[in-house]
Design a protein around this motif. Structure first.
Motif, mmCIF file in Angstrom:
data_model
loop_
_atom_site.group_PDB
_atom_site.id
_atom_site.type_symbol
_atom_site.label_atom_id
_atom_site.label_comp_id
_atom_site.label_asym_id
_atom_site.label_seq_id
_atom_site.Cartn_x
_atom_site.Cartn_y
_atom_site.Cartn_z
ATOM 1 N N LEU A 52 1.743 5.285 16.407
ATOM 2 C CA LEU A 52 3.177 5.172 16.177
ATOM 3 C C LEU A 52 3.659 3.741 16.161
ATOM 4 C CD1 LEU A 52 4.398 8.136 18.387
ATOM 5 C CD2 LEU A 52 4.154 8.071 15.920
ATOM 6 N N GLY A 53 2.820 2.820 16.569
ATOM 7 C CA GLY A 53 3.209 1.424 16.545
ATOM 8 C C GLY A 53 4.079 1.066 17.731
ATOM 9 N N PRO A 54 4.585 -0.158 17.715
ATOM 10 C CA PRO A 54 5.331 -0.639 18.874
ATOM 11 C C PRO A 54 6.679 0.055 19.066
ATOM 12 C CG PRO A 54 5.370 -2.258 17.122
ATOM 13 C CD PRO A 54 4.451 -1.159 16.697
ATOM 14 N N GLU A 55 7.278 0.563 17.999
ATOM 15 C CA GLU A 55 8.614 1.149 18.147
ATOM 16 C C GLU A 55 8.582 2.591 18.645
ATOM 17 O OE1 GLU A 55 7.057 1.507 14.099
ATOM 18 O OE2 GLU A 55 7.626 -0.269 15.182
ATOM 19 N N LEU A 56 7.426 3.244 18.650
ATOM 20 C CA LEU A 56 7.242 4.607 19.139
ATOM 21 C C LEU A 56 8.122 5.631 18.432
ATOM 22 C CD1 LEU A 56 6.920 3.904 22.952
ATOM 23 C CD2 LEU A 56 5.098 4.277 21.311
ATOM 24 N N ILE A 57 8.618 5.305 17.268
ATOM 25 C CA ILE A 57 9.412 6.237 16.478
ATOM 26 C C ILE A 57 8.799 6.287 15.092
ATOM 27 C CG2 ILE A 57 11.655 6.681 15.439
ATOM 28 C CD1 ILE A 57 12.928 5.273 17.804
ATOM 29 N N LYS A 58 8.633 7.489 14.573
ATOM 30 C CA LYS A 58 8.061 7.660 13.250
ATOM 31 C C LYS A 58 9.129 8.229 12.327
ATOM 32 C CE LYS A 58 4.334 9.979 10.870
ATOM 33 N NZ LYS A 58 3.330 11.020 10.940
ATOM 34 N N GLU A 59 9.278 7.660 11.144
ATOM 35 C CA GLU A 59 10.280 8.174 10.227
ATOM 36 C C GLU A 59 9.812 9.486 9.621
ATOM 37 O OE1 GLU A 59 10.268 6.364 5.856
ATOM 38 O OE2 GLU A 59 10.221 4.821 7.383
ATOM 39 N N SER A 60 10.775 10.294 9.228
ATOM 40 C CA SER A 60 10.477 11.614 8.690
ATOM 41 C C SER A 60 9.744 11.497 7.360
ATOM 42 C CB SER A 60 11.777 12.383 8.494
ATOM 43 O OG SER A 60 11.542 13.575 7.796
ATOM 44 N N ASN A 61 8.789 12.393 7.138
ATOM 45 C CA ASN A 61 8.072 12.362 5.871
ATOM 46 C C ASN A 61 8.875 13.052 4.760
ATOM 47 O OD1 ASN A 61 7.815 14.959 6.727
ATOM 48 N ND2 ASN A 61 5.586 15.037 6.620
ATOM 49 N N ALA A 62 10.067 13.573 5.087
ATOM 50 C CA ALA A 62 10.944 14.174 4.085
ATOM 51 C C ALA A 62 11.938 13.155 3.515
ATOM 52 C CB ALA A 62 11.704 15.345 4.694
ATOM 53 N N ASN A 63 11.979 11.949 4.083
ATOM 54 C CA ASN A 63 12.867 10.902 3.569
ATOM 55 C C ASN A 63 12.404 10.453 2.190
ATOM 56 O OD1 ASN A 63 14.371 10.896 5.875
ATOM 57 N ND2 ASN A 63 13.518 8.990 6.690
ATOM 58 N N PRO A 64 13.324 10.008 1.327
ATOM 59 C CA PRO A 64 12.906 9.468 0.023
ATOM 60 C C PRO A 64 12.011 8.238 0.196
ATOM 61 C CG PRO A 64 15.238 9.942 0.028
ATOM 62 C CD PRO A 64 14.765 10.100 1.440
ATOM 63 N N ILE A 65 10.967 8.172 -0.612
ATOM 64 C CA ILE A 65 10.014 7.058 -0.573
ATOM 65 C C ILE A 65 10.135 6.299 -1.891
ATOM 66 C CG2 ILE A 65 7.585 6.419 -0.420
ATOM 67 C CD1 ILE A 65 7.177 9.079 1.132
ATOM 68 N N PHE A 66 10.458 5.010 -1.815
ATOM 69 C CA PHE A 66 10.680 4.162 -2.985
ATOM 70 C C PHE A 66 9.477 3.244 -3.157
ATOM 71 C CE2 PHE A 66 12.317 0.246 -4.899
ATOM 72 C CZ PHE A 66 12.949 0.751 -6.018
ATOM 73 N N MET A 67 8.888 3.229 -4.350
ATOM 74 C CA MET A 67 7.748 2.344 -4.612
ATOM 75 C C MET A 67 7.744 1.938 -6.080
ATOM 76 S SD MET A 67 4.472 4.769 -5.183
ATOM 77 C CE MET A 67 4.173 4.961 -3.511
ATOM 78 N N ARG A 68 7.078 0.847 -6.353
ATOM 79 C CA ARG A 68 6.966 0.359 -7.722
ATOM 80 C C ARG A 68 5.527 0.494 -8.178
ATOM 81 N NH1 ARG A 68 8.506 -5.713 -9.819
ATOM 82 N NH2 ARG A 68 7.311 -5.612 -11.726
ATOM 83 N N LYS A 69 5.347 1.068 -9.361
ATOM 84 C CA LYS A 69 4.034 1.200 -10.003
ATOM 85 C C LYS A 69 4.228 0.846 -11.465
ATOM 86 C CE LYS A 69 1.194 3.383 -7.044
ATOM 87 N NZ LYS A 69 -0.139 3.003 -6.746
ATOM 88 N N ASP A 70 3.739 -0.292 -11.893
ATOM 89 C CA ASP A 70 3.935 -0.739 -13.262
ATOM 90 C C ASP A 70 2.886 -0.165 -14.198
ATOM 91 O OD1 ASP A 70 6.028 -2.196 -12.331
ATOM 92 O OD2 ASP A 70 5.095 -4.151 -12.581
ATOM 93 N N THR A 71 3.264 -0.037 -15.471
ATOM 94 C CA THR A 71 2.328 0.310 -16.529
ATOM 95 C C THR A 71 2.185 -0.920 -17.415
ATOM 96 O OG1 THR A 71 4.044 1.140 -18.004
ATOM 97 C CG2 THR A 71 3.081 2.720 -16.468
ATOM 98 N N LYS A 72 1.347 -0.839 -18.449
ATOM 99 C CA LYS A 72 1.155 -1.997 -19.319
ATOM 100 C C LYS A 72 2.422 -2.385 -20.061
ATOM 101 C CE LYS A 72 -3.700 -2.056 -20.275
ATOM 102 N NZ LYS A 72 -4.567 -2.822 -21.106
ATOM 103 N N MET A 73 3.206 -1.390 -20.458
ATOM 104 C CA MET A 73 4.368 -1.664 -21.299
ATOM 105 C C MET A 73 5.709 -1.565 -20.571
ATOM 106 S SD MET A 73 2.837 -2.507 -23.961
ATOM 107 C CE MET A 73 4.160 -2.703 -25.122
#
Length: 176
Positions: A52-73
Motif C-alpha cells: 500500500l505504500g507509505p500513505e496506507l490508502i489505496k485508490e479505488s480500481n473503479a475510478n477513471p484511469i487516464f493514460m496516453r498511448k500514441d499511434t504512428k499517425m
C-alpha cells in the motif's frame, strides 16, 4: 525554430534506457537531487500486489484511469472505467488555454489536458484534428499528428537508433 531546439535538447540529454511505448522524464530539483518520474506517454508500472505504500490508502480500481498511448499517425489518450453512453461525452479544444477538454452532459466527469508535443513545437491546436470513440467502458480520444511532428519524430527515431545498448548479450547470467 522550436523543432530543432527540441531535437538538440534530446541529443544532449542523458539517455538511461529505451523502453517501448513509454516516454518519461526525470528533472532535477533546485537542490540538484533527482525528482520523481513524470510519465508523458504510456502507463506507470503497477505497484506490487498488497503493498500500500507509505500513505496506507489505496485508490479505488473503479475510478477513471487516464493514460496516453500514441499511434504512428495520432496522439491518443484512453480514459478507462467510464460507464456512461457515448452520446453523454463532449470532447473539444480550448484555444485560450491550449488544452483538450473532456466533459459529460450529466456533469459527472470533467478533464482538461494539454498536448506537450504541440507545445514543444509551438503549433496551434485544431479542433478538426480531434476525434473520439467509446468502447468497453473506455473513451478513446485521438488527435491527428501534424506534418511537423511526424517529421520531427522520424528525426528522433534516427537519433535513437544511434544510441548504443549497454549490454547486448543474450541474457546469460554467470553465477559465481
Amino acid at each position: 525554430m522550436a523543432v530543432t531546439g527540441w531535437l538538440e535538447s534530446l541529443r544532449a540529454a542523458e539517455k538511461t534506457a529505451l523502453l517501448q511505448d513509454v516516454r518519461k522524464w526525470r528533472v532535477k530539483s533546485t537542490l540538484g537531487a533527482l525528482g520523481q518520474w513524470q510519465i508523458e506517454v504510456g502507463e506507470p508500472a503497477p505497484h506490487g500486489a498488497g503493498s500500500l505504500g507509505p500513505e496506507l490508502i489505496k485508490e479505488s480500481n473503479a475510478n477513471p484511469i487516464f493514460m496516453r498511448k500514441d499511434t504512428k499517425m495520432s496522439f491518443q489518450w484512453r480514459i478507462r472505467n467510464l460507464t456512461y453512453p457515448k452520446d453523454v461525452y463532449s470532447v473539444c479544444v480550448d484555444q485560450k488555454e491550449r488544452c483538450v477538454v473532456v466533459r459529460t452532459s450529466n456533469k459527472k466527469y470533467y478533464k482538461k489536458f494539454s498536448i506537450p508535443d504541440l507545445d514543444r513545437y509551438q503549433l496551434p491546436l485544431d479542433d478538426s484534428l480531434l476525434s473520439f470513440a467509446y468502447a468497453n467502458c473506455t473513451l478513446i480520444i485521438s488527435y491527428q499528428k501534424p506534418k511537423e511532428v511526424l517529421l520531427a519524430e522520424s528525426e528522433l527515431q534516427k537519433e535513437l537508433k544511434k544510441v548504443k545498448m549497454a549490454h547486448s548479450s543474450d541474457g546469460d547470467c554467470k553465477t559465481q
